[in-house]
Write a protein that holds these residues in place. Structure first.
Motif, PDB file in Angstrom:
ATOM      1  N   SER A  14       0.820  -1.198   0.000  1.00 56.82           N
ATOM      2  CA  SER A  14       0.000   0.000   0.000  1.00 56.82           C
ATOM      3  C   SER A  14       0.867   1.268   0.000  1.00 56.82           C
ATOM      4  O   SER A  14       2.069   1.226   0.123  1.00 56.82           O
ATOM      5  CB  SER A  14      -0.862  -0.077   1.250  1.00 56.82           C
ATOM      6  OG  SER A  14      -1.277   1.163   1.640  1.00 56.82           O
ATOM      7  N   SER A  15       0.223   2.409  -0.154  1.00 61.28           N
ATOM      8  CA  SER A  15       0.957   3.669  -0.085  1.00 61.28           C
ATOM      9  C   SER A  15       0.102   4.652   0.690  1.00 61.28           C
ATOM     10  O   SER A  15      -1.115   4.562   0.691  1.00 61.28           O
ATOM     11  CB  SER A  15       1.181   4.185  -1.495  1.00 61.28           C
ATOM     12  OG  SER A  15       1.072   5.583  -1.520  1.00 61.28           O
ATOM     13  N   CYS A  16       0.774   5.602   1.342  1.00 59.61           N
ATOM     14  CA  CYS A  16       0.008   6.571   2.104  1.00 59.61           C
ATOM     15  C   CYS A  16      -0.611   7.623   1.184  1.00 59.61           C
ATOM     16  O   CYS A  16      -1.190   8.590   1.641  1.00 59.61           O
ATOM     17  CB  CYS A  16       0.875   7.185   3.187  1.00 59.61           C
ATOM     18  SG  CYS A  16       1.319   5.901   4.378  1.00 59.61           S
ATOM     19  N   LEU A  17      -0.466   7.427  -0.129  1.00 59.43           N
ATOM     20  CA  LEU A  17      -1.173   8.313  -1.065  1.00 59.43           C
ATOM     21  C   LEU A  17      -2.575   7.782  -1.322  1.00 59.43           C
ATOM     22  O   LEU A  17      -3.430   8.478  -1.830  1.00 59.43           O
ATOM     23  CB  LEU A  17      -0.444   8.356  -2.409  1.00 59.43           C
ATOM     24  CG  LEU A  17       0.775   9.248  -2.517  1.00 59.43           C
ATOM     25  CD1 LEU A  17       1.427   9.060  -3.872  1.00 59.43           C
ATOM     26  CD2 LEU A  17       0.382  10.699  -2.340  1.00 59.43           C
ATOM     27  N   ILE A  78      14.919   4.956   3.543  1.00 58.34           N
ATOM     28  CA  ILE A  78      15.108   4.763   4.993  1.00 58.34           C
ATOM     29  C   ILE A  78      13.753   4.826   5.687  1.00 58.34           C
ATOM     30  O   ILE A  78      12.894   5.642   5.337  1.00 58.34           O
ATOM     31  CB  ILE A  78      16.103   5.783   5.625  1.00 58.34           C
ATOM     32  CG1 ILE A  78      15.635   7.236   5.456  1.00 58.34           C
ATOM     33  CG2 ILE A  78      17.471   5.621   5.036  1.00 58.34           C
ATOM     34  CD1 ILE A  78      16.418   8.231   6.321  1.00 58.34           C
ATOM     35  N   ASP A  79      13.554   3.936   6.644  1.00 53.49           N
ATOM     36  CA  ASP A  79      12.284   3.906   7.380  1.00 53.49           C
ATOM     37  C   ASP A  79      12.500   3.110   8.671  1.00 53.49           C
ATOM     38  O   ASP A  79      13.179   2.074   8.642  1.00 53.49           O
ATOM     39  CB  ASP A  79      11.195   3.227   6.537  1.00 53.49           C
ATOM     40  CG  ASP A  79       9.797   3.564   7.027  1.00 53.49           C
ATOM     41  OD1 ASP A  79       9.025   4.192   6.277  1.00 53.49           O
ATOM     42  OD2 ASP A  79       9.463   3.192   8.185  1.00 53.49           O
ATOM     43  N   ARG A  80      11.954   3.583   9.773  1.00 50.94           N
ATOM     44  CA  ARG A  80      12.140   2.852  11.034  1.00 50.94           C
ATOM     45  C   ARG A  80      11.330   1.564  11.084  1.00 50.94           C
ATOM     46  O   ARG A  80      11.622   0.686  11.881  1.00 50.94           O
ATOM     47  CB  ARG A  80      11.754   3.747  12.217  1.00 50.94           C
ATOM     48  CG  ARG A  80      12.964   4.162  12.962  1.00 50.94           C
ATOM     49  CD  ARG A  80      12.697   4.735  14.318  1.00 50.94           C
ATOM     50  NE  ARG A  80      13.938   5.257  14.820  1.00 50.94           N
ATOM     51  CZ  ARG A  80      14.309   6.529  14.772  1.00 50.94           C
ATOM     52  NH1 ARG A  80      13.494   7.430  14.290  1.00 50.94           N
ATOM     53  NH2 ARG A  80      15.470   6.902  15.220  1.00 50.94           N
ATOM     54  N   ALA A  81      10.311   1.463  10.242  1.00 54.91           N
ATOM     55  CA  ALA A  81       9.512   0.229  10.232  1.00 54.91           C
ATOM     56  C   ALA A  81      10.190  -0.816   9.344  1.00 54.91           C
ATOM     57  O   ALA A  81      11.067  -0.500   8.536  1.00 54.91           O
ATOM     58  CB  ALA A  81       8.116   0.526   9.716  1.00 54.91           C
ATOM     59  N   TYR A 123       7.852  12.735  10.207  1.00 56.17           N
ATOM     60  CA  TYR A 123       7.737  11.763  11.309  1.00 56.17           C
ATOM     61  C   TYR A 123       9.057  11.609  12.064  1.00 56.17           C
ATOM     62  O   TYR A 123       9.087  11.083  13.160  1.00 56.17           O
ATOM     63  CB  TYR A 123       7.316  10.382  10.774  1.00 56.17           C
ATOM     64  CG  TYR A 123       5.860  10.312  10.377  1.00 56.17           C
ATOM     65  CD1 TYR A 123       4.880   9.914  11.279  1.00 56.17           C
ATOM     66  CD2 TYR A 123       5.455  10.671   9.102  1.00 56.17           C
ATOM     67  CE1 TYR A 123       3.543   9.863  10.922  1.00 56.17           C
ATOM     68  CE2 TYR A 123       4.121  10.626   8.728  1.00 56.17           C
ATOM     69  CZ  TYR A 123       3.176  10.223   9.649  1.00 56.17           C
ATOM     70  OH  TYR A 123       1.856  10.172   9.292  1.00 56.17           O
ATOM     71  N   LEU A 124      10.167  12.042  11.440  1.00 53.76           N
ATOM     72  CA  LEU A 124      11.472  11.881  12.099  1.00 53.76           C
ATOM     73  C   LEU A 124      11.651  12.930  13.188  1.00 53.76           C
ATOM     74  O   LEU A 124      10.970  13.964  13.203  1.00 53.76           O
ATOM     75  CB  LEU A 124      12.603  12.039  11.069  1.00 53.76           C
ATOM     76  CG  LEU A 124      13.041  10.753  10.351  1.00 53.76           C
ATOM     77  CD1 LEU A 124      11.945  10.190   9.489  1.00 53.76           C
ATOM     78  CD2 LEU A 124      14.288  11.001   9.523  1.00 53.76           C
ATOM     79  N   GLU A 125      12.602  12.683  14.103  1.00 56.64           N
ATOM     80  CA  GLU A 125      12.953  13.689  15.109  1.00 56.64           C
ATOM     81  C   GLU A 125      13.555  14.885  14.376  1.00 56.64           C
ATOM     82  O   GLU A 125      14.262  14.707  13.372  1.00 56.64           O
ATOM     83  CB  GLU A 125      14.004  13.128  16.074  1.00 56.64           C
ATOM     84  CG  GLU A 125      13.549  11.923  16.886  1.00 56.64           C
ATOM     85  CD  GLU A 125      12.391  12.256  17.804  1.00 56.64           C
ATOM     86  OE1 GLU A 125      12.355  13.390  18.307  1.00 56.64           O
ATOM     87  OE2 GLU A 125      11.521  11.382  17.990  1.00 56.64           O
TER      88      GLU A 125
HETATM   89  C1  LIG Z   1       2.459   8.105   6.349  1.00 58.23           C
HETATM   90  S1  LIG Z   1       3.645   6.851   6.104  1.00 58.23           S
HETATM   91  C2  LIG Z   1       4.363   7.296   4.555  1.00 58.23           C
HETATM   92  C3  LIG Z   1       5.080   6.184   3.872  1.00 58.23           C
HETATM   93  C4  LIG Z   1       5.442   6.425   2.409  1.00 58.23           C
HETATM   94  N1  LIG Z   1       6.345   7.542   2.280  1.00 58.23           N
HETATM   95  C5  LIG Z   1       4.193   6.611   1.565  1.00 58.23           C
HETATM   96  O1  LIG Z   1       3.940   7.730   1.080  1.00 58.23           O
HETATM   97  O2  LIG Z   1       3.470   5.630   1.358  1.00 58.23           O
HETATM   98  C6  LIG Z   1       4.866   7.336   7.271  1.00 58.23           C
HETATM   99  C7  LIG Z   1       6.107   6.469   7.295  1.00 58.23           C
HETATM  100  O3  LIG Z   1       6.993   7.018   8.265  1.00 58.23           O
HETATM  101  C8  LIG Z   1       7.648   5.964   8.939  1.00 58.23           C
HETATM  102  N2  LIG Z   1       8.055   6.505  10.229  1.00 58.23           N
HETATM  103  C9  LIG Z   1       7.251   6.886  11.247  1.00 58.23           C
HETATM  104  N3  LIG Z   1       7.974   7.370  12.263  1.00 58.23           N
HETATM  105  C10 LIG Z   1       9.288   7.291  11.872  1.00 58.23           C
HETATM  106  C11 LIG Z   1      10.519   7.645  12.495  1.00 58.23           C
HETATM  107  N4  LIG Z   1      10.537   8.174  13.699  1.00 58.23           N
HETATM  108  N5  LIG Z   1      11.655   7.415  11.807  1.00 58.23           N
HETATM  109  C12 LIG Z   1      11.623   6.885  10.567  1.00 58.23           C
HETATM  110  N6  LIG Z   1      10.503   6.526   9.919  1.00 58.23           N
HETATM  111  C13 LIG Z   1       9.334   6.740  10.563  1.00 58.23           C
HETATM  112  C14 LIG Z   1       6.591   4.881   9.043  1.00 58.23           C
HETATM  113  O4  LIG Z   1       7.149   3.610   9.235  1.00 58.23           O
HETATM  114  C15 LIG Z   1       5.864   5.027   7.714  1.00 58.23           C
HETATM  115  O5  LIG Z   1       6.407   4.163   6.749  1.00 58.23           O
END
Ligand SMILES: C[S@@+](CC[C@H](N)C(=O)[O-])C[C@H]1O[C@@H](n2cnc3c(N)ncnc32)[C@H](O)[C@@H]1O
Length: 295
Positions: A14-17, A78-81, A123-125
């Protein structure tokens, strides 16, 4: 962060779009960004290096890669998940720092021709964002991001959904019925439970059903009935929706970071090529899209 792991597990491709289908302008913004990339990539000798921040299943990389057929790009996601993705066009490549490996990315010294992000970098710091801007770009790098906006439809809907979920998670009658069901399942208790859930759903204008609560509850109740079980536990439904609520909160907090990112960018960029409030077909705010060129 567990909530993002479970989100991507349940929706791997999926995508958040998604769900923003009513916002063709957002699609256009990504297409326009890809045009800038293509123009600047003409005559390239080596692949361009792009960093997709909080890449999820790769919405931003996918958008850019589809539009940039002639420009070779090495994407780093890069993604924390725990999530990754692949790209259709084989001229592009992608590598990841995800899950437990996420922090390793910050220890590397490498810079990128573009930082891209779709509903992600916010979502990052803030310190991590600052590090990316200051150490992962070089003069002339592009910064292209679509971010949550505090006044957007997404933020408004998230707040309404949190209210609805709280009405379900904290309802006294449902709690009593849950205790009773965990001690002894009966169809009449299940009916009482569903009746109260319907009332709460009506009060929240269908938001509980919209979020999937009703479906989960019905599934748990019917499983117990069909299997002839003596008891029915609804703890699982609670934890799924507590998790979901945390994700909604993180979305709202992320939207509050967008103005701070713009502030940071103003200090480290040479020019702003775009800063636009993206609106849907009913003129409601969907997000903020911006493109900067780094100093
Ligand atoms: C709204 S989704 C967007 C994902 C993708 N970019 C999209 O458009 O489909 C937010 C993403 O941020 C990641 N995320 C949330 N908090 C994070 C953090 N602190 N560090 C890195 N990634 C983070 C989540 O795992 C998730 O994949």
């Amino acid at each position: 962060m567990n909530y993002w792991d479970s989100y991507w597990k349940s929706k791997p491709a999926s995508s958040c779009l998604e769900g923003l289908g009513a916002a063709p302008r957002l699609e256009e913004c990504w297409r326009e960004s890809a045009k800038i990339v293509t123009k600047e990539g003409n005559g390239q000798t080596s692949p361009k290096r792009f960093l997709d921040v909080a890449c999820g299943s790769g919405a931003a990389s996918t958008k850019i890669s589809k539009e940039c057929e002639s420009v070779k790009i090495k994407f780093t996601g890069i993604d924390r998940a725990n999530v990754d993705f692949s790209l259709e066009n084989p001229i592009h490549s992608v590598s990841f720092y995800n899950g437990e490996n996420f922090n390793a990315f910050f220890k590397r010294s490498e810079s990128f021709d573009a930082i891209i992000s779709n509903f992600g970098i916010e979502y990052l710091e803030l310190e991590e964002i600052r590090t990316i801007l200051e150490t992962k770009t070089r003069p002339g790098s592009l910064f292209i991001a679509n971010c949550h906006d505090h006044n957007s439809l997404v933020s408004f809907t998230s707040k309404e959904e949190i209210k609805a979920l709280d009405s379900f998670l904290n309802d006294r009658l449902l709690k009593k019925l849950e205790v009773a069901l965990s001690q002894g399942f009966s169809v009449s208790l299940a009916k009482d439970y569903l009746l109260r859930l319907k009332q709460l759903n009506d009060q929240s204008e269908g938001r509980l059903a919209g979020a999937g609560v009703t479906e989960w509850v019905i599934q748990q109740l019917s499983k117990s009935q069909q299997r002839g079980e003596k008891t029915c536990e609804l703890d699982m439904v609670h934890s799924v929706f507590e998790d979901y609520k945390s994700r909604l909160y993180s979305q709202i907090n992320a939207s509050l970071k967008t103005p701070k990112i713009l502030n940071l960018l103003q200090g480290v960029s040479e020019e702003c090529l775009k800063e636009e409030l993206v609106r849907d077909s009913q003129n409601k705010i969907v997000s903020k899209f911006f493109i900067f060129r780094m100093l």
